[in-house]
Every structure is written in structure tokens, then in C-alpha cells.
Design a protein around this motif. Structure first.
Motif, PDB file in Angstrom:
ATOM      1  N   SER A   1       3.972  -9.627   0.599  1.00 25.36           N
ATOM      2  CA  SER A   1       3.636  -8.750   1.730  1.00 25.36           C
ATOM      3  C   SER A   1       3.774  -7.464   2.137  1.00 25.36           C
ATOM      4  O   SER A   1       5.188  -7.677   1.747  1.00 25.36           O
ATOM      5  CB  SER A   1       3.974  -9.920   3.467  1.00 25.36           C
ATOM      6  OG  SER A   1       3.581  -9.990   4.195  1.00 25.36           O
ATOM      7  N   PHE A   2       3.530  -7.199   3.059  1.00 29.22           N
ATOM      8  CA  PHE A   2       3.900  -5.893   4.048  1.00 29.22           C
ATOM      9  C   PHE A   2       5.539  -6.057   4.871  1.00 29.22           C
ATOM     10  O   PHE A   2       6.296  -5.508   5.008  1.00 29.22           O
ATOM     11  CB  PHE A   2       3.571  -5.458   5.069  1.00 29.22           C
ATOM     12  CG  PHE A   2       3.774  -4.298   6.315  1.00 29.22           C
ATOM     13  CD1 PHE A   2       3.909  -2.985   5.669  1.00 29.22           C
ATOM     14  CD2 PHE A   2       3.606  -4.844   7.351  1.00 29.22           C
ATOM     15  CE1 PHE A   2       4.441  -2.009   6.828  1.00 29.22           C
ATOM     16  CE2 PHE A   2       4.804  -3.656   7.730  1.00 29.22           C
ATOM     17  CZ  PHE A   2       4.450  -2.547   8.101  1.00 29.22           C
TER      18      PHE A   2
ATOM     19  N   PRO B   1      -0.660  -1.071  -2.887  1.00 27.36           N
ATOM     20  CA  PRO B   1      -0.974  -1.992  -1.575  1.00 27.36           C
ATOM     21  C   PRO B   1      -1.570  -1.378  -0.844  1.00 27.36           C
ATOM     22  O   PRO B   1      -2.206  -0.495  -0.347  1.00 27.36           O
ATOM     23  CB  PRO B   1       0.333  -2.479  -1.322  1.00 27.36           C
ATOM     24  CG  PRO B   1       0.932  -1.118  -1.714  1.00 27.36           C
ATOM     25  CD  PRO B   1       0.193  -0.915  -2.859  1.00 27.36           C
TER      26      PRO B   1
ATOM     27  N   SER C   1       4.204  -3.174  -6.333  1.00 25.11           N
ATOM     28  CA  SER C   1       3.162  -2.907  -5.224  1.00 25.11           C
ATOM     29  C   SER C   1       3.235  -4.140  -5.548  1.00 25.11           C
ATOM     30  O   SER C   1       3.416  -5.282  -5.802  1.00 25.11           O
ATOM     31  CB  SER C   1       1.959  -3.140  -5.510  1.00 25.11           C
ATOM     32  OG  SER C   1       1.722  -1.595  -6.016  1.00 25.11           O
ATOM     33  N   ARG C   2       2.961  -4.561  -3.930  1.00 29.16           N
ATOM     34  CA  ARG C   2       2.163  -6.478  -3.424  1.00 29.16           C
ATOM     35  C   ARG C   2       2.411  -6.752  -4.300  1.00 29.16           C
ATOM     36  O   ARG C   2       0.583  -6.724  -5.148  1.00 29.16           O
ATOM     37  CB  ARG C   2       1.612  -6.312  -2.415  1.00 29.16           C
ATOM     38  CG  ARG C   2       2.729  -6.445  -0.925  1.00 29.16           C
ATOM     39  CD  ARG C   2       2.499  -6.688   0.065  1.00 29.16           C
ATOM     40  NE  ARG C   2       2.386  -4.211   0.720  1.00 29.16           N
ATOM     41  CZ  ARG C   2       1.061  -4.086   1.807  1.00 29.16           C
ATOM     42  NH1 ARG C   2       0.745  -5.843   2.437  1.00 29.16           N
ATOM     43  NH2 ARG C   2       0.179  -2.953   1.879  1.00 29.16           N
TER      44      ARG C   2
ATOM     45  N   HIS D   1       7.481  -9.522  -4.361  1.00 31.43           N
ATOM     46  CA  HIS D   1       7.028  -8.558  -3.351  1.00 31.43           C
ATOM     47  C   HIS D   1       5.519  -9.434  -3.094  1.00 31.43           C
ATOM     48  O   HIS D   1       3.854  -9.550  -3.856  1.00 31.43           O
ATOM     49  CB  HIS D   1       7.055  -7.089  -3.881  1.00 31.43           C
ATOM     50  CG  HIS D   1       6.265  -6.137  -2.162  1.00 31.43           C
ATOM     51  ND1 HIS D   1       6.436  -6.447  -1.350  1.00 31.43           N
ATOM     52  CD2 HIS D   1       6.361  -5.290  -2.882  1.00 31.43           C
ATOM     53  CE1 HIS D   1       6.704  -5.479  -0.489  1.00 31.43           C
ATOM     54  NE2 HIS D   1       5.927  -4.880  -0.972  1.00 31.43           N
TER      55      HIS D   1
ATOM     56  N   VAL E   1      -2.580  -9.360   2.890  1.00 29.57           N
ATOM     57  CA  VAL E   1      -2.828  -8.536   2.479  1.00 29.57           C
ATOM     58  C   VAL E   1      -4.089  -8.248   3.862  1.00 29.57           C
ATOM     59  O   VAL E   1      -5.629  -9.023   3.621  1.00 29.57           O
ATOM     60  CB  VAL E   1      -3.279  -7.936   0.975  1.00 29.57           C
ATOM     61  CG1 VAL E   1      -3.654  -6.648   1.090  1.00 29.57           C
ATOM     62  CG2 VAL E   1      -1.761  -8.293   0.346  1.00 29.57           C
TER      63      VAL E   1
ATOM     64  N   ALA F   1      10.666   3.181   2.045  1.00 28.25           N
ATOM     65  CA  ALA F   1       9.532   3.464   3.206  1.00 28.25           C
ATOM     66  C   ALA F   1       9.221   4.654   2.568  1.00 28.25           C
ATOM     67  O   ALA F   1       9.360   5.449   3.006  1.00 28.25           O
ATOM     68  CB  ALA F   1       9.212   2.680   4.326  1.00 28.25           C
TER      69      ALA F   1
ATOM     70  N   TYR G   1       4.497   6.498   7.422  1.00 26.28           N
ATOM     71  CA  TYR G   1       5.146   4.973   8.513  1.00 26.28           C
ATOM     72  C   TYR G   1       5.621   5.401   9.607  1.00 26.28           C
ATOM     73  O   TYR G   1       5.876   4.913  11.097  1.00 26.28           O
ATOM     74  CB  TYR G   1       5.809   3.884   7.458  1.00 26.28           C
ATOM     75  CG  TYR G   1       5.182   3.000   7.200  1.00 26.28           C
ATOM     76  CD1 TYR G   1       3.923   2.618   7.178  1.00 26.28           C
ATOM     77  CD2 TYR G   1       5.756   2.528   5.871  1.00 26.28           C
ATOM     78  CE1 TYR G   1       3.166   1.579   6.755  1.00 26.28           C
ATOM     79  CE2 TYR G   1       4.764   1.497   5.200  1.00 26.28           C
ATOM     80  CZ  TYR G   1       3.837   1.374   5.469  1.00 26.28           C
ATOM     81  OH  TYR G   1       2.866   1.120   4.876  1.00 26.28           O
TER      82      TYR G   1
ATOM     83  N   SER H   1       9.705  -6.498   3.584  1.00 30.11           N
ATOM     84  CA  SER H   1      11.064  -5.375   4.501  1.00 30.11           C
ATOM     85  C   SER H   1      11.322  -5.909   5.407  1.00 30.11           C
ATOM     86  O   SER H   1      12.287  -5.010   5.933  1.00 30.11           O
ATOM     87  CB  SER H   1      10.376  -4.085   3.695  1.00 30.11           C
ATOM     88  OG  SER H   1      10.427  -3.919   2.314  1.00 30.11           O
TER      89      SER H   1
END
Length: 214
Positions: free
Chosen positions: A34-35, A212, A112-113, A32, A151, A53, A57, A38
Motif C-alpha cells: 500500500s501507499f 502503482p 511496485s505495490r 509493498h 489501491v 518518494a 508528491y 512508507s
């Protein structure tokens, strides 16, 4: 409509798509960075992939908020609450139900990223899912997605990326003589080792406890 556009703009290199079973439950366990991860995986995988998610969001207001919610829904994202131990347990139970329905489920064992590009120790929820559902685990390596949307970056950039799907793993429980927690740890380490072999990242033996960025 989105997949051809993404392929045209970013020209992703996709390796090992044939390793993803076309039917039945399967866990896609990825690094993982980056955002955008996914978004990338469901667009290049050979079948729909459900990800969990953050519920936030799906609650954002305004045009941008509605577009974000619609995009996540179109990608098969499932909203969940985050931030508590109970929420984490509920998320795993939801993932178990998705797999029990014969679907593909994507998970980031690191949690987490990674902010520094290294591969952190995996959390054992991925092994719990594999043991409790019997689903095979396909290791997935994302390379370059951190350059598309680092990020803190507000807008994505045009960068070439690579997605590698490894051969399916079927973590086997060592038997009743081995404690369940130890069995999950061993299986998770096996999965993380396979991800590292695909990604080439430096692996470190500690958890990524930095939350993140939103």
C-alpha cells in the motif's frame, strides 16, 4: 506527535524492533502492499528511516499538496525523479550516499505495490546497496496495510496492522569466481525469502511490472 496518534488509532502490532540496529547504516527491505507503507515503517521503526518518494508528491499545489509534501518531509522521505533507467541508477546512488552517512534506508525490492497480495520477485538493487556499503539488511513484513488504503482508495480506513522486523542479514559475495550479477541475484533471493517467511505471502517467480496507482 504523529507516531503516538497512529498507535492510538491503528494499534499496530510491531514485532522484532530489537532487530533493527540503533546506529550505523542499515537497509530495511520490505514487502509493498500500500501507499501507506512508507508512512507506517518510519513511524514504528526504532530510528529514523529514509525512503525515496516520487518528486511529484513534493510539487502538488494547494493546501492538500503542501500538507502531503510536509508530511513526507517530516517522515524523512527524499524526493527523486522516476520513470527512466537513468533515474533508477541515480536513485540507487542517492540511497548509497544515505547509507554511507550511517543512516537507515527503506526499500521495496519488488519495486511496485502488489495489487493481488502476492510477493513478487525482488529486483537486485537491494543487493547492490548491501554489497557496495556493507550495510546489513533487515527484512520487514507488512501485514494488513492493503486494508488501510487499498489501491485506488482516496482515504485511509481504520484497520489493525502488523509490522515484523526480521533478524539482520549480511549477504556475502560468493567470491570472484561468481559473476557480479549472479551474486546480486542470489543475495536478493535470500532477502526475498526472509521477507516471505515473515509475511506468509505466496511468492511468485516473476517481477511486478504493473506501475502503482498515483
Amino acid at each position: 506527535m504523529a507516531a503516538p496518534l497512529v498507535r492510538l488509532v491503528y494499534r499496530p502490532v510491531v514485532e522484532g524492533r530489537e532487530n533493527v540496529p540503533h546506529s550505523g547504516p542499515v537497509i530495511l527491505a520490505a514487502n509493498h502492499l500500500s501507499f501507506i507503507d512508507s508512512v507506517v515503517i518510519p513511524l514504528v521503526a526504532p530510528r529514523p528511516v529514509a525512503f525515496l518518494a516520487k518528486a511529484e508528491y513534493f510539487r502538488k499545489r494547494g493546501v492538500k499538496g503542501r500538507m502531503t509534501a510536509a508530511a513526507f518531509a517530516a517522515l524523512g522521505a527524499v524526493p527523486v525523479e522516476r520513470g527512466t533507467h537513468r533515474a533508477a541508477k541515480d536513485s540507487l546512488e542517492l540511497a548509497r550516499r544515505i547509507l554511507s552517512d550511517g543512516k537507515a534506508f527503506g526499500i521495496y525490492p519488488e519495486g511496485s505495490r502488489s495489487r493481488d497480495g502476492r510477493l513478487y520477485r525482488g529486483r537486485t538493487g537491494v543487493a547492490w546497496l548491501a554489497f557496495s556499503t556493507g550495510a546489513p539488511v533487515v527484512p520487514v513484513a507488512l501485514v494488513g496495510t492493503d486494508r488501510i488504503q487499498p489501491v485506488g482508495a482516496r482515504l485511509p480506513r481504520i484497520r489493525r496492522i502488523t509490522v515484523r522486523f526480521g533478524e539482520p542479514l549480511r549477504p556475502a559475495s560468493p567470491g570472484p569466481s561468481v559473476p557480479a550479477a549472479q551474486a546480486r541475484r542470489m543475495a536478493t533471493d535470500e532477502i526475498m525469502s526472509a521477507i516471505q517467511a515473515l509475511s506468509g505471502q505466496e511468492a511468485i517467480a516473476c517481477y511486478n511490472d504493473i506501475a502503482p496507482a498515483a
